[in-house]
Design an enzyme around this catalytic site. Sequence first.
Site: not given
Length: 313
Positions: A138, A141-142
């Site tokens: 992701c 997300c990261d």
Amino acid sequence: MEENILECVIVGSGPAGFTAAIYAARADLKPELYTGLEPGGQLTTTTEVDNFPGYPNGVTGPEMMMDLQKQAERFETKVHYEMITKAEFSTEVGGNHKLWAGNKEIVAKSVIISTGATAKYLGLDDEKKYSGGGVSACATCDGFFYKGKDVVVVGAGDTAAEEATYLAKLVNKVTILVRKDYMRASKAMIHRVSNTPNIEVRFNHELIGIEGENSLVERAVVINNQTQETSKIDVHGIFIAIGHKPNTEIFKDQITLDDNGYINTIPGTSKTNLPGVFAVGDVQDSHYRQAITAAGSGCMGAMDAEKYLGELV
């Protein structure tokens, strides 16, 4: 027998499931939640979460899920650390839905499905070894953690193209590894990739290994599947972008799914094609796939269930 029929059962325990539980419990639906094999869902595999509102200093995925669970339990949600293995849904308004956790039969007037989707991985042992240490599925997300660094994206479709173009705004360089000699992404996404100067596409290349000290990614080991020549790329992050598989296997013959297996919901609601059955979070969302959107849809699911039950009286 009547007292054994539950008002609301929630299947799954990510942000969508626990948010549904909080709202359902506050509506006095006395929800019972079944966590499945991965209590807390995909977020429990995420080290840092910096984009969920209310955590100004960030939080780890497991900590955030524990917070959500405690909040749900504060309102007397009953949490079962079991997996629902079978479902028989009623097609009648006001009908009872049956679920099984192993040999245990559960009967409920309403069911909220929040079983999520599982990111697909290549199946390399190194993916598990470096999970949380540089391997991710992701970018949204990261990606922030790799600001100014070099990363690899594995994949050839729209997911890979989207992840790569998102990351390109943050990182120094993105190398996309494409197994074949073409990308199967849409023409618009291929155009975006081609016009992003810090993205390099390596066709006919596959990831075969990952190297690094202390379980932190330092190098991607790749092979040219035409020449069989191996090489190494110095990177800090490796993003596997080969798609997600919605966890809908036990529902597929009863609930309407799209071509990729995600549950179809009536737009603007969490309603499925079956009365009293609702779907929330990534199991019905192939587009956003964020904790905050999952939580929002969990709220919708509980409110839709409350309204449905209220109209049965």
